[in-house]
Design a protein around this motif. Structure first.
Motif, mmCIF file in Angstrom:
data_model
loop_
_atom_site.group_PDB
_atom_site.id
_atom_site.type_symbol
_atom_site.label_atom_id
_atom_site.label_comp_id
_atom_site.label_asym_id
_atom_site.label_seq_id
_atom_site.Cartn_x
_atom_site.Cartn_y
_atom_site.Cartn_z
ATOM 1 N N SER A 11 0.842 -1.211 0.000
ATOM 2 C CA SER A 11 0.000 0.000 0.000
ATOM 3 C C SER A 11 0.868 1.249 0.000
ATOM 4 C CB SER A 11 -0.897 0.001 1.230
ATOM 5 O OG SER A 11 -0.093 -0.003 2.401
ATOM 6 N N SER A 12 2.036 1.130 -0.595
ATOM 7 C CA SER A 12 2.933 2.282 -0.574
ATOM 8 C C SER A 12 3.073 2.873 -1.980
ATOM 9 C CB SER A 12 4.270 1.837 0.027
ATOM 10 O OG SER A 12 5.160 2.902 0.170
ATOM 11 N N ALA A 14 4.632 2.384 -4.848
ATOM 12 C CA ALA A 14 4.493 1.615 -6.092
ATOM 13 C C ALA A 14 3.040 1.208 -6.312
ATOM 14 C CB ALA A 14 5.408 0.384 -6.048
ATOM 15 N N THR A 35 -2.628 -4.963 2.390
ATOM 16 C CA THR A 35 -1.389 -4.560 3.029
ATOM 17 C C THR A 35 -1.256 -5.170 4.414
ATOM 18 O OG1 THR A 35 0.027 -2.719 3.682
ATOM 19 C CG2 THR A 35 -2.348 -2.409 3.974
ATOM 20 N N LYS A 36 -0.020 -5.500 4.710
ATOM 21 C CA LYS A 36 0.328 -6.064 5.993
ATOM 22 C C LYS A 36 0.076 -5.045 7.097
ATOM 23 C CE LYS A 36 4.703 -6.265 6.981
ATOM 24 N NZ LYS A 36 6.137 -6.540 6.927
ATOM 25 N N PRO A 44 7.424 5.175 3.928
ATOM 26 C CA PRO A 44 8.526 4.941 4.867
ATOM 27 C C PRO A 44 9.457 6.159 4.982
ATOM 28 C CG PRO A 44 8.281 3.075 3.375
ATOM 29 C CD PRO A 44 7.374 4.143 2.876
ATOM 30 N N THR A 45 9.521 6.931 3.898
ATOM 31 C CA THR A 45 10.424 8.089 3.888
ATOM 32 C C THR A 45 10.048 9.125 4.947
ATOM 33 O OG1 THR A 45 10.841 7.722 1.552
ATOM 34 C CG2 THR A 45 11.311 9.911 2.379
ATOM 35 N N ALA A 81 0.231 -11.122 3.006
ATOM 36 C CA ALA A 81 0.280 -12.231 2.056
ATOM 37 C C ALA A 81 1.338 -13.219 2.519
ATOM 38 C CB ALA A 81 0.615 -11.697 0.671
ATOM 39 N N SER A 108 5.361 -5.393 -2.426
ATOM 40 C CA SER A 108 5.527 -5.566 -0.973
ATOM 41 C C SER A 108 6.791 -4.898 -0.453
ATOM 42 C CB SER A 108 5.498 -7.056 -0.609
ATOM 43 O OG SER A 108 6.295 -7.811 -1.499
ATOM 44 N N ARG A 129 11.184 1.087 9.458
ATOM 45 C CA ARG A 129 10.583 0.860 8.148
ATOM 46 C C ARG A 129 9.073 1.099 8.183
ATOM 47 N NH1 ARG A 129 12.581 0.660 2.878
ATOM 48 N NH2 ARG A 129 10.720 0.224 1.639
ATOM 49 N N ASP A 274 10.443 -1.211 -4.413
ATOM 50 C CA ASP A 274 11.624 -1.736 -3.732
ATOM 51 C C ASP A 274 11.753 -3.249 -3.841
ATOM 52 O OD1 ASP A 274 12.135 0.828 -2.986
ATOM 53 O OD2 ASP A 274 12.234 0.438 -0.825
ATOM 54 N N ILE A 292 11.893 6.383 -3.867
ATOM 55 C CA ILE A 292 10.523 6.692 -4.276
ATOM 56 C C ILE A 292 10.402 6.933 -5.787
ATOM 57 C CG2 ILE A 292 8.599 8.308 -4.012
ATOM 58 C CD1 ILE A 292 9.359 8.641 -1.121
HETATM 59 C C1 LIG Z 1 13.729 5.902 6.897
HETATM 60 C C2 LIG Z 1 13.640 5.885 5.409
HETATM 61 C C3 LIG Z 1 14.022 7.003 4.693
HETATM 62 C C4 LIG Z 1 13.923 7.018 3.313
HETATM 63 N N1 LIG Z 1 14.268 8.143 2.641
HETATM 64 C C5 LIG Z 1 14.110 8.179 1.313
HETATM 65 C C6 LIG Z 1 14.386 9.353 0.580
HETATM 66 O O1 LIG Z 1 14.801 10.362 1.143
HETATM 67 N N2 LIG Z 1 14.195 9.357 -0.760
HETATM 68 C C7 LIG Z 1 13.717 8.257 -1.400
HETATM 69 O O2 LIG Z 1 13.507 8.340 -2.607
HETATM 70 N N3 LIG Z 1 13.442 7.127 -0.750
HETATM 71 C C8 LIG Z 1 13.640 7.053 0.581
HETATM 72 N N4 LIG Z 1 13.354 5.897 1.250
HETATM 73 C C9 LIG Z 1 12.948 4.700 0.476
HETATM 74 C C10 LIG Z 1 11.500 4.756 0.068
HETATM 75 O O3 LIG Z 1 10.689 4.956 1.189
HETATM 76 C C11 LIG Z 1 11.137 3.479 -0.656
HETATM 77 O O4 LIG Z 1 11.895 3.381 -1.825
HETATM 78 C C12 LIG Z 1 9.673 3.429 -1.060
HETATM 79 O O5 LIG Z 1 8.865 3.503 0.061
HETATM 80 C C13 LIG Z 1 9.381 2.144 -1.844
HETATM 81 O O6 LIG Z 1 8.024 2.032 -2.039
HETATM 82 P P1 LIG Z 1 7.354 0.614 -2.326
HETATM 83 O O7 LIG Z 1 5.950 0.887 -2.669
HETATM 84 O O8 LIG Z 1 8.159 -0.138 -3.290
HETATM 85 O O9 LIG Z 1 7.474 -0.227 -0.991
HETATM 86 P P2 LIG Z 1 7.355 0.087 0.556
HETATM 87 O O10 LIG Z 1 7.289 1.529 0.814
HETATM 88 O O11 LIG Z 1 8.418 -0.689 1.218
HETATM 89 O O12 LIG Z 1 5.965 -0.535 0.939
HETATM 90 C C14 LIG Z 1 5.707 -1.903 0.936
HETATM 91 C C15 LIG Z 1 4.268 -2.131 1.219
HETATM 92 O O13 LIG Z 1 3.989 -3.501 1.170
HETATM 93 C C16 LIG Z 1 3.345 -3.920 2.343
HETATM 94 N N5 LIG Z 1 3.750 -5.318 2.563
HETATM 95 C C17 LIG Z 1 4.978 -5.800 2.793
HETATM 96 N N6 LIG Z 1 4.932 -7.137 2.875
HETATM 97 C C18 LIG Z 1 3.663 -7.512 2.684
HETATM 98 C C19 LIG Z 1 2.979 -8.747 2.648
HETATM 99 N N7 LIG Z 1 3.628 -9.884 2.817
HETATM 100 N N8 LIG Z 1 1.663 -8.752 2.437
HETATM 101 C C20 LIG Z 1 0.987 -7.596 2.267
HETATM 102 N N9 LIG Z 1 1.581 -6.394 2.286
HETATM 103 C C21 LIG Z 1 2.901 -6.357 2.488
HETATM 104 C C22 LIG Z 1 3.791 -2.951 3.386
HETATM 105 O O14 LIG Z 1 2.880 -2.889 4.447
HETATM 106 C C23 LIG Z 1 3.829 -1.677 2.576
HETATM 107 O O15 LIG Z 1 2.546 -1.134 2.460
HETATM 108 C C24 LIG Z 1 13.459 5.852 2.632
HETATM 109 C C25 LIG Z 1 13.084 4.743 3.354
HETATM 110 C C26 LIG Z 1 13.183 4.742 4.730
HETATM 111 C C27 LIG Z 1 12.772 3.536 5.491
#
Ligand SMILES: Cc1cc2nc3c(=O)[nH]c(=O)nc-3n(C[C@H](O)[C@H](O)[C@H](O)COP(=O)(O)OP(=O)(O)OC[C@H]3O[C@@H](n4cnc5c(N)ncnc54)[C@H](O)[C@@H]3O)c2cc1C
Lengths: 412, 469
Positions: A11-12, A14, A35-36, A44-45, A81, A108, A129, A274, A292
């Motif tokens: 739910s982030s 992507a 979402t978990k 997370p950022t 999941a 995820s 995270r 990610d 992001i």
């Molecule tokens: C402290 C911190 C600072 C950051 N700073 C920056 C920055 O300055 N600039 C930048 O570009 N990026 C930054 N990032 C990285 C950025 O947050 C990530 O690249 C971005 O959030 C990736 O998005 P995503 O949708 O791929 O996954 P995520 O944000 O990791 O979200 C994953 C989602 O999947 C869900 N999930 C996970 N496993 C399961 C499962 N088994 N079943 C169901 N749901 C699940 C989670 O609950 C979540 O909703 C930072 C990250 C952190 C932690």
């Protein structure tokens, strides 16, 4: 058995972009976002700002229930999941529920990578995270006087700053020569390191942790030194959340292997963000670029593919981007900003720091400290491989103005 | 129906780099300017960085704090200072430098169009910045009933069809329409096989008697107490300036309460592109051919709207679909005036078929015809006289206009010089007539490149101190 034409796991960033891309072409197809997490979407950022108190758990949510209603998407929190049956097109959740789908997005994300350090599993440590992590760290920070942070990447440095600003005595342990390796060259990193040192943070660079023991944290380094602290934060990088795909047939290398359309090797399954292992723009090679901008771009492409949008473009490869604030200052980088081999690097190191990296009169990287620039414009110059031969002098002297000019011209 | 948004337009060719926009913006916003003007590729030229309020905004997509959001009501991408954590990721999303760091406060800043009244546009002395209100027009009229049937058989890219549909949408159902022979009835507005193509009563009078017939209709409606009906013509230039002129002139002289819209495509386009009294000098038409001896029309066009001012009409104006806001305002005033006396609106209508313009370039030709003073925009009332509604200063040379149009392709330098001289002469005359009127907004200075502003040879940024970064 619940089912959805479009099933989004995560739910982030992507997943949210995929949702948007799908709805642009298919307003009605049934959709669910699992979402978990227990909350509505957040990034997370934002978490360092929750830790510092600058933001708060109530302020960080990116969407509200009305958004999901308006977009005809069922939002399912607390839905982790645990397995995927690609043949049956079904995802099983931790609570036993099974969701069927026509198209599945694996979004995820990533989770903290915990290094194999002796004794670590025997002590209480923090990671950063999820919102729950941030709330936990904020609460623990209030009671603690000292902290050790493992890792001087983005997460580690953000947290170290939070902890130091909250009055804790902080040490950061990093294996590499410099902080934020990869994003910045040594000169830029040094400026950042100096700021941390000035704010009382003890940076232990080129050091490894050999053992951790209780009760709070006793951290033994490879040089024999021991750091004692009330609070331990592990921020040694992340790894894609792929455990639930085991046995599904979805190919996983360092992350879920995807092609230029964000398709996995399995029909009807896409991956983005990610969790996905796509390509690097500069080398064209497989890479994990967990930021992001790449999550957003990949999510969009995946969503377009899932909905059959004919305007979908192939993924051109990820470009590392870093917009980093530390103690009120600014450090920015994009592309191969730290590259040294086979490139022309033009550095300005009086007052603010600036490093322009060119290859064949084309920009390939740009970093600065204390001197903001339009990161997005430089990203376009890099992505479009704009030939700067004609305006190179102007670009080197006034990169911001020249960049703006070039994009203004492109726009017409 | 979707919504459309107004936008700030930047015409690089008019910008002289004075920086007034930046000063005004930082004053209005109390910080760094949200618009930045930077040196262009050539000395003395300039470019801009400003938020384009994208439809698919990357800055919003990459924002981790939900501080940026596109308002679907007004199209503005808003920034919520209380949610923003200053991470600057938005600056990585924007490809135009539209959201950037305001170093005075170390936070990002972006344009919000000043609640629909942008400070930068108001102070731009050359007209390089424009606040385009086409979005407002669309929102206001887009949902209104189109009073012509779909499938009129106009040529591809027909500007006259555009004029008809816009005008009648604005005027509404409370109207009686006459369309004398020409493209307008020819494309089906009067109908086929006993069925009408227009959703209001429509007449197809003779080429010669349109204004007379409308006079009678008006008088009848007045007699039965229906003073609210707009009695109007959508007529071509032939039916107005040539064959129908005596009727138009007579009705104007008698002060008949009629709205007469002349759609001027500079000739008899529907019958095979013959020349008319409004065909400009040098134009190719089928009766002014281009060959060994003849090189297009040898006489100048008559200036029909100017002739109408001599009838002391209640209202006379020229308009162009290149400037829709202006056209809509004039329609308002023309309708109003038609309840008092004769009201005459002359709308220029480049014809893709008869003039040899690609359909996709028609609106550009409309704009250029105005921007080159070939068709200056003005209005006249019998009490306030004549007033420009679009500045005639800083005009493009006439060559910029004629080169877009096939019917002028053969022009010799002498002929071009003749046209330029006539255009200049006409603007000079209009300026004399408008001398007592307030000038239109903007455009009082020489545009960049027309003369050499001081320091033009330097490629240094003109105002690094107020450029945002
Ligand atoms: C402290 C911190 C600072 C950051 N700073 C920056 C920055 O300055 N600039 C930048 O570009 N990026 C930054 N990032 C990285 C950025 O947050 C990530 O690249 C971005 O959030 C990736 O998005 P995503 O949708 O791929 O996954 P995520 O944000 O990791 O979200 C994953 C989602 O999947 C869900 N999930 C996970 N496993 C399961 C499962 N088994 N079943 C169901 N749901 C699940 C989670 O609950 C979540 O909703 C930072 C990250 C952190 C932690």
């Amino acid at each position: 058995m619940p089912e959805a034409k479009y099933l989004l796991v995560g739910s982030s960033h992507a997943a949210l972009e995929a949702l948007r891309a799908i709805r642009l072409v298919d307003p009605d197809g049934s959709m669910a976002m699992l979402t978990k997490d227990e909350r509505l979407p957040y990034s997370p950022t934002i978490l360092p700002y929750v830790v510092s108190g600058r933001s708060g758990p109530d302020k960080v949510l990116l969407r509200d229930p009305a958004f999901f209603a308006a977009n005809a998407c069922t939002y399912v929190p607390n839905a982790q999941a645990v397995s995927l049956d690609a043949k049956a097109r079904a995802v099983t959740l931790a609570n036993g529920e099974v969701w069927r789908y026509q198209s599945l997005l694996v979004a995820s994300g990533a989770q903290p990578a915990i290094p194999p350090v002796k004794g670590l599993d025997g002590v209480t440590y923090h990671v950063l995270r999820t919102l729950a992590d941030a709330e936990g760290l904020r609460a623990a920070m209030g009671a603690a006087k000292s902290a050790v942070v493992l890792g001087a990447g983005l997460v580690g440095l953000h947290a170290a700053e939070n902890l130091a600003e909250a009055g804790l005595k902080v040490s950061v342990v990093e294996m590499q020569d410099h902080v934020l390796p990869g994003y910045f060259d040594a000169k830029a990193s040094t400026r950042i390191e100096e700021a941390f040192t000035k704010h009382g943070v003890d940076l232990k660079l080129r050091r490894k942790v050999v053992e951790v023991s209780g009760p709070a944290a006793r951290v033994t380094l490879d040089d024999g030194n021991v750091l004692e602290a009330d609070l331990l934060l592990v921020a040694t990088g992340v790894r894609p959340v792929t455990d639930w795909l085991e046995g599904s047939g979805v190919a996983v290398d360092k992350g879920v292997v995807v092609d230029e359309a964000m398709r996995t090797n399995i029909d009807g399954v896409w991956a983005a963000g990610d969790v996905a292992q796509a390509t690097d723009f500069a080398s064209g090679k497989p890479a994990l670029i967990g930021i992001i901008p790449t999550a957003v771009e990949q999510g969009k492409i995946a969503g377009q593919g899932m909905a059959g949008d004919s305007y979908r473009k192939d993924y051109a490869g990820g470009l590392p981007v870093n917009t980093y604030r530390f103690f009120g200052r600014v450090a920015l980088s994009i592309g191969r900003a730290a590259a040294t081999e086979g490139v022309e690097a033009v550095e300005t190191d009086s007052g603010a720091y600036r490093r322009l990296v060119l290859e064949g009169n084309r920009l390939v990287g740009y970093a600065s400290v204390d001197e903001p620039f339009d990161v997005g414009i430089m990203g376009e110059l890099i992505r479009r491989r704009i030939d700067l031969t004609e305006c190179k002098d102007a670009f080197l002297a006034w990169p911001v103005e020249t960049g703006r000019r070039l994009m203004s011209e492109q726009w017409r | 129906m979707g919504v459309a948004f107004d936008s700030i337009g930047f015409k690089a060719s008019l910008c002289d780099g004075c920086g007034d926009c930046m000063t005004a913006c930082s004053k209005a916003k109390g910080g760094a300017s949200r618009i930045s003007i930077v040196p262009g590729a050539k000395a003395g030229t300039f470019e801009t960085a400003i938020c384009r309020q994208c439809g698919d905004p990357k800055c919003v997509q990459v924002c981790p704090s939900g501080a940026l959001d596109k308002d679907n009501g007004n199209g503005i991408i808003g920034w919520d200072a209380s949610k923003c954590v200053d991470c600057l990721l938005c600056t990585a999303g924007c490809a135009y430098g539209g959201i950037a760091v305001d170093e005075t406060v170390a936070r990002v800043a972006k344009c919000d169009q000043c609640d629909g009244d942008p400070a930068c546009v108001k102070v731009c002395p050359t007209g390089a910045l424009e606040f385009r209100k086409a979005g407002t027009i669309f929102n206001e009229y887009g949902g209104k009933e189109d009073l012509f049937v779909p499938g009129l058989s106009g040529c591809q890219g027909c500007n006259s069809e555009l004029i008809m549909r816009h005008a009648m949408r604005k005027i509404g159902r409370n109207s009686v329409l006459a369309t004398p022979p020409g493209c307008i009835p020819g494309m089906g507005s009067v109908g086929y096989n006993g069925k009408t193509g227009t959703k209001v009563p429509v007449f197809h009078p003779l080429l010669t008697n349109t204004a007379s017939m409308l006079s009678g209709i008006r008088r009848y409606y007045d007699r039965i107490g229906r003073k609210d009906i707009v009695v109007m013509a959508l007529a071509g230039d032939g039916g107005t300036s040539d064959c129908g002129f005596h009727a138009v002139s007579g009705a104007a002289e008698r002060g008949e309460k009629v709205l007469y819209v002349c759609v001027d495509n500079e000739g008899y386009m529907n019958t095979g592109m013959q020349r008319s009294g409004t065909t400009p000098y040098g134009s190719w038409t089928s009766t002014t051919p281009v060959g060994e001896h003849m090189k297009g029309k040898t006489q100048d066009a008559k200036n029909l709207p100017l002739i109408m001012t001599a009838h002391k009409c209640r209202y006379v104006a020229t308009a162009s679909t290149g400037y829709m806001e202006d056209l809509y305002e004039k329609l308002d005033r023309a309708i109003e005036a038609s309840f008092e006396g004769f009201s005459y609106l002359h709308i220029y209508s480049p014809c893709p078929t008869g003039w040899r313009i690609p359909a996709s370039k028609v609106i550009e030709a409309c704009r250029m015809s105005v921007d080159s003073n070939f068709n200056p925009l003005w209005e006249y009332t019998n009490t306030r006289g004549l007033r420009f509604t679009h500045s005639p200063d800083n005009a493009y040379p006439i060559t910029e206009y004629v080169k877009m149009i096939g019917k002028y392709r053969h022009l010799s330098p002498d002929q071009l010089a003749h046209i330029q001289a006539k255009v200049d002469e006409q603007v000079a005359l209009l300026k004399l007539m408008a001398a007592e009127s307030p000038p239109p907004q903007a455009a009082h200075r020489a545009p960049a490149g027309s003369s050499t502003p001081a320091g033009a040879e330097s490629s240094q940024p003109a105002r690094r101190e107020i450029a945002r970064n």
